[in-house]
Write a protein that holds these residues in place. Structure first.
Motif, mmCIF file in Angstrom:
data_model
loop_
_atom_site.group_PDB
_atom_site.id
_atom_site.type_symbol
_atom_site.label_atom_id
_atom_site.label_comp_id
_atom_site.label_asym_id
_atom_site.label_seq_id
_atom_site.Cartn_x
_atom_site.Cartn_y
_atom_site.Cartn_z
ATOM 1 N N TRP A 1 -13.104 -12.567 14.071
ATOM 2 C CA TRP A 1 -12.898 -12.763 12.922
ATOM 3 C C TRP A 1 -12.905 -11.302 12.228
ATOM 4 O O TRP A 1 -14.190 -10.875 11.995
ATOM 5 N N GLN A 2 -11.829 -10.250 12.004
ATOM 6 C CA GLN A 2 -11.944 -9.205 11.590
ATOM 7 C C GLN A 2 -10.688 -8.748 11.074
ATOM 8 O O GLN A 2 -9.748 -8.694 11.989
ATOM 9 N N GLY A 3 -10.594 -7.838 9.988
ATOM 10 C CA GLY A 3 -9.346 -7.558 9.279
ATOM 11 C C GLY A 3 -8.195 -8.874 9.162
ATOM 12 O O GLY A 3 -8.567 -10.115 8.783
ATOM 13 N N GLN A 4 -7.214 -8.685 10.108
ATOM 14 C CA GLN A 4 -5.982 -9.590 10.249
ATOM 15 C C GLN A 4 -6.319 -10.398 11.441
ATOM 16 O O GLN A 4 -5.435 -11.572 11.662
ATOM 17 N N GLY A 5 -7.426 -10.337 12.191
ATOM 18 C CA GLY A 5 -7.719 -11.028 13.433
ATOM 19 C C GLY A 5 -8.746 -12.506 13.137
ATOM 20 O O GLY A 5 -9.389 -12.661 12.196
ATOM 21 N N GLY A 6 -8.720 -13.327 13.987
ATOM 22 C CA GLY A 6 -9.347 -14.409 14.075
ATOM 23 C C GLY A 6 -8.746 -15.603 14.546
ATOM 24 O O GLY A 6 -7.720 -15.366 15.691
#
Length: 408
Positions: free
Chosen positions: A86-91
């Motif tokens: 989970w970081q920025g637009q990720g996850g």
């Protein structure tokens, strides 16, 4: 050949006639909502909904968990979910029910799989059997079927799946991770829509069937604009394990951030993607076409650096509808239920930036027209259609609501 040349695929092989592109960015919202939104549960940055045959839902949170949720809002955590960064637009991103769920009880997940180096990740596609018990649920036998390699930093993942109407193939939308130029590189899946078997192998009948790419791939970090991307320094080199199958997997190229992907009732495949400063797009996806990013856009870079207009490149596919200023779309779902008969055959688009839901109508020739836009006062990440025809929406927030939407 029979499964390849099915009716849905034949539709995608027919090019849409030339028509003027529509800018729906200035479309005004309707003053009155024709529906009621009822919040039934809350989540931490929820991303996608998938309905099980019994009406229960699977819901992902970008922060990691996947939940089994009843229509009354009762939540059960699902065990054995893979790790996501989970970081920025990720996850943890997409969840999708297999077209063969009645026999295999499989679901698919798309997520940012952590890399060995801190802060790096890559899009992964996994499949597992969903085991349901009294008060519990788990994923069994999870397999990662496909990975975007090499893993790197930043950007948006796309991560949406659409199954072909005959249930034989899986279309996977892969974002460009804001690296721009890889969307035009045939040696990588980044910035492409892939057509795969249900086991995530290159599907027969793809434009590059049987082709292999270069064994080496080169990674860049997200550049500041499309001009800087042309000379962006290489930060890592990667040698593909086994043959590079990217050319054989690719159905279409030149995509930026494809968050919406769905088949219309007539079998045509539609895609919804983010532009930079302007230029969100609705595209009719056709076999082998190049949709232009980052060569062209009805937009400019975030820093104001110009991008050539699609009107300058007749060799590239243009969007059917674009939005300038942007709306930041979340997903699209075609409506074929009974609760909102006026929406039958239309697509509903969840909208983040303008906190709204938009309706799009379609004709028999591959054309689309913006209809209503309803401002709902929530950043809507996902919209889906329940078996009874009710709409279900996820709010892009922490906490973000799960809403059931019914007519007034």
């Amino acid at each position: 050949m029979k499964t390849i040349l099915n009716a849905a695929l034949l539709v995608t092989l027919v090019s849409a006639p030339a028509r003027a592109q529509i800018n729906a960015g200035e479309l005004k919202a309707e003053l009155d909502l024709p529906f009621t939104m009822t919040k039934v549960a809350e989540f931490k940055l929820p991303w996608r909904i998938a309905f099980l045959p019994d009406g229960r839902m699977l819901i992902t949170e970008k922060v990691g968990p996947v939940w089994l949720v009843t229509q009354q809002g009762e939540k059960t955590p699902i065990d054995n979910v893979p790790a996501a960064l989970w970081q920025g637009q990720g996850g943890m991103l997409g969840v999708f029910v297999s077209p063969k769920y009645a026999t295999d009880h499989s679901i698919y997940l798309t997520y940012a799989e952590p890399g060995e180096e801190s802060g790096t990740s890559g899009l992964a596609l996994a499949r597992a059997r969903l085991a349901l018990g009294t008060g519990k649920a788990s994923l069994e036998g999870l397999q990662v079927l496909w990975r975007d390699m090499p893993k790197g930093r930043g950007g948006q993942f796309g991560a949406q799946i659409a199954f072909s109407p005959d249930g034989q193939y899986l279309f996977l939308a892969v974002g460009d991770r804001q690296r721009m130029t890889p969307a035009q590189d045939p040696n990588t899946e980044v910035g492409k829509i892939l057509r795969l078997t249900l086991d995530a192998k290159p599907a027969p009948g793809n434009p590059g069937a049987g082709k292999k790419g270069d064994p080496s791939r080169y990674l860049i970090n997200p550049p500041r604009d499309t001009e800087a991307a042309k000379t962006a320094p290489v930060v890592a080199a990667y040698t593909v394990e086994g043959p590079n199958l990217a050319p054989a997997e690719t159905w279409s190229s030149g995509h930026r951030t494809p968050y919406g992907l769905a088949f219309a009732p007539d079998g045509r495949l539609w895609e919804l993607e983010h532009g930079p400063r302007g230029g969100d797009e609705l595209n009719l996806i056709e076999r082998g076409k190049n949709y232009g990013w980052p060569l062209v856009s009805y937009a400019v870079n975030y820093n104001g650096v110009p991008i050539p207009s699609p009107d300058t490149r007749p060799d590239l596919a243009k969007p059917v509808i674009y939005w300038t200023p942007v709306i930041a779309p979340g997903n699209l779902a075609f409506y074929n239920g009974a609760m909102f008969p006026q929406c039958k055959g239309s697509a509903l688009i969840s909208v983040i930036a303008t906190q709204s839901i938009s309706r799009i109508t379609f004709d028999a020739k591959g054309g689309a027209t913006p209809a209503e836009r309803w401002r709902v006062g929530h950043r809507i990440r996902d919209v889906e259609v329940g078996s009874d025809g009710a709409l279900w929406m996820l709010e892009d927030n922490n906490p973000g609501g799960l809403f059931r939407v019914t007519p007034k």
